[in-house]
Design a protein around this motif. Structure first.
Motif, short mmCIF file in Angstrom:
data_model
loop_
_atom_site.label_atom_id
_atom_site.label_comp_id
_atom_site.label_asym_id
_atom_site.label_seq_id
_atom_site.Cartn_x
_atom_site.Cartn_y
_atom_site.Cartn_z
N ASN A 165 0.83 -1.21 0.00
CA ASN A 165 0.00 0.00 0.00
C ASN A 165 0.86 1.25 0.00
O ASN A 165 0.53 2.23 -0.64
CB ASN A 165 -0.94 0.01 1.21
N ARG A 166 1.95 1.21 0.72
CA ARG A 166 2.85 2.37 0.75
C ARG A 166 3.46 2.61 -0.62
O ARG A 166 3.52 3.73 -1.10
CB ARG A 166 3.94 2.15 1.78
N ILE A 167 3.90 1.54 -1.27
CA ILE A 167 4.49 1.67 -2.60
C ILE A 167 3.44 2.17 -3.59
O ILE A 167 3.68 3.08 -4.36
CB ILE A 167 5.08 0.33 -3.06
N MET A 168 2.22 1.57 -3.56
CA MET A 168 1.18 1.99 -4.50
C MET A 168 0.77 3.43 -4.25
O MET A 168 0.56 4.17 -5.19
CB MET A 168 -0.02 1.05 -4.42
N GLY A 169 0.64 3.83 -2.99
CA GLY A 169 0.28 5.21 -2.70
C GLY A 169 1.33 6.17 -3.20
O GLY A 169 1.03 7.19 -3.79
N THR A 170 2.58 5.83 -3.02
CA THR A 170 3.67 6.67 -3.50
C THR A 170 3.69 6.70 -5.02
O THR A 170 3.86 7.74 -5.62
CB THR A 170 5.02 6.15 -2.95
N LEU A 171 3.52 5.53 -5.63
CA LEU A 171 3.51 5.46 -7.08
C LEU A 171 2.36 6.27 -7.65
O LEU A 171 2.52 6.99 -8.63
CB LEU A 171 3.42 3.99 -7.53
N TYR A 172 1.22 6.21 -7.03
CA TYR A 172 0.06 6.99 -7.47
C TYR A 172 0.40 8.48 -7.43
O TYR A 172 0.08 9.22 -8.36
CB TYR A 172 -1.15 6.70 -6.58
N ASP B 167 3.47 9.83 -7.41
CA ASP B 167 4.67 10.18 -8.16
C ASP B 167 4.57 9.96 -9.66
O ASP B 167 5.19 10.68 -10.44
CB ASP B 167 5.87 9.38 -7.65
N ASP B 168 3.82 8.92 -10.10
CA ASP B 168 3.78 8.58 -11.52
C ASP B 168 2.45 7.89 -11.82
O ASP B 168 2.34 6.66 -11.76
CB ASP B 168 4.96 7.66 -11.88
N ILE B 169 1.46 8.68 -12.17
CA ILE B 169 0.11 8.16 -12.38
C ILE B 169 0.06 7.15 -13.52
O ILE B 169 -0.71 6.19 -13.48
CB ILE B 169 -0.89 9.32 -12.61
N ILE B 170 0.91 7.31 -14.53
CA ILE B 170 0.91 6.37 -15.65
C ILE B 170 1.41 5.01 -15.20
O ILE B 170 0.78 3.98 -15.47
CB ILE B 170 1.77 6.91 -16.82
N ALA B 171 2.53 4.98 -14.50
CA ALA B 171 3.06 3.70 -13.99
C ALA B 171 2.06 3.07 -13.02
O ALA B 171 1.85 1.85 -13.06
CB ALA B 171 4.40 3.92 -13.30
N TRP B 172 1.43 3.89 -12.19
CA TRP B 172 0.43 3.37 -11.25
C TRP B 172 -0.73 2.75 -12.00
O TRP B 172 -1.18 1.65 -11.66
CB TRP B 172 -0.06 4.49 -10.34
N SER B 173 -1.23 3.42 -13.04
CA SER B 173 -2.39 2.89 -13.76
C SER B 173 -2.04 1.60 -14.49
O SER B 173 -2.86 0.67 -14.53
CB SER B 173 -2.95 3.93 -14.74
N GLU B 174 -0.84 1.51 -15.03
CA GLU B 174 -0.42 0.27 -15.68
C GLU B 174 -0.31 -0.86 -14.66
O GLU B 174 -0.70 -2.00 -14.93
CB GLU B 174 0.91 0.48 -16.40
N GLN B 175 0.21 -0.54 -13.47
CA GLN B 175 0.32 -1.54 -12.41
C GLN B 175 -1.07 -2.03 -11.99
O GLN B 175 -1.30 -3.23 -11.85
CB GLN B 175 1.04 -0.94 -11.21
N GLN B 176 -2.00 -1.09 -11.82
CA GLN B 176 -3.34 -1.47 -11.39
C GLN B 176 -4.05 -2.30 -12.46
O GLN B 176 -4.75 -3.26 -12.15
CB GLN B 176 -4.16 -0.22 -11.05
N ALA B 177 -3.87 -1.96 -13.73
CA ALA B 177 -4.47 -2.73 -14.81
C ALA B 177 -3.92 -4.16 -14.81
O ALA B 177 -4.67 -5.13 -14.98
CB ALA B 177 -4.21 -2.06 -16.15
#
Length: 192
Positions: free
Chosen positions: A47-54, A56-66
């Motif tokens: 959760n900490r990594i995903m929150g930070t990724l969200y 810091d880098d919305i594109i990387a976060w969205s690809e990760q979530q997909a």
């Protein structure tokens, strides 16, 4: 070190000897690593990594979530931010429709009330906005409900009048939308 709040955390009550200010020895309890849930640290770190990724880098976060969705890894999804992003999609579509309609209406007002300034750039702007609105309605048919809402249209029209007045310095524009929406969106309608 502080840990994330969790109701099932167990802390050690084992006293630890410490040196207090002034040289007096004292005891204070320390908190042990939470062990009630063996997956706690993995989830907290994820959760900490995903929150930070969200953040810091919305594109990387969205690809990760997909990827997580496609893999069926439901427990690792960043549900709160996913829900927020889904809601934002609808807001962005509505905002874009409103913005394009305001530009279109302002140009139609200028076309009608400032005939001496008509030119190819106005024709291009009016045509571009009509095509963009038509595309938006084709992509998201539920946006049509906004164009059928008199209050929403009145708000958009007031903003269009404000913009047209600022651009022309004219104060002659009607207080209510003088055309039907079918006319406004028709490529053959040019108020004269």
């Amino acid at each position: 070190m502080a840990y994330l709040a969790c109701p099932d955390l167990n802390y050690s009550n084992r006293p630890v000897r410490t040196r207090m200010p002034g040289g007096v020895a004292g005891e204070r309890p320390i908190r042990a690593v939470p062990y009630a849930d063996p997956n706690f640290l993995r989830r907290a770190w994820s959760n900490r990594i995903m929150g930070t990724l969200y953040d810091d880098d919305i594109i990387a976060w969205s690809e990760q979530q997909a990827a997580l969705l496609r893999a069926g890894q439901w427990s690792q999804l960043d549900i709160d931010n996913i829900a927020e992003e889904i809601e934002d999609v609808g807001h962005r579509e509505k905002k874009e429709l409103r913005s394009r309609l305001i530009v279109l209406l302002a140009h139609l007002l200028k076309w009608r009330f400032q005939a001496s300034h008509r030119g190819p750039s106005w024709v291009h702007s009016i045509s571009t906005q009509r095509v963009a609105i038509d595309d938006a309605l084709e992509d998201c048919p539920s946006l049509q409900t906004l164009l059928d809402d008199p209050q929403w249209l009145a708000t958009a029209y007031r903003r269009a009048v404000r913009d047209a007045q600022a651009q022309t310095q004219l104060k002659v524009f009607p207080t209510e939308l003088p055309w039907r929406m079918e006319q406004v969106l028709s490529p053959d309608f040019w108020p004269g």
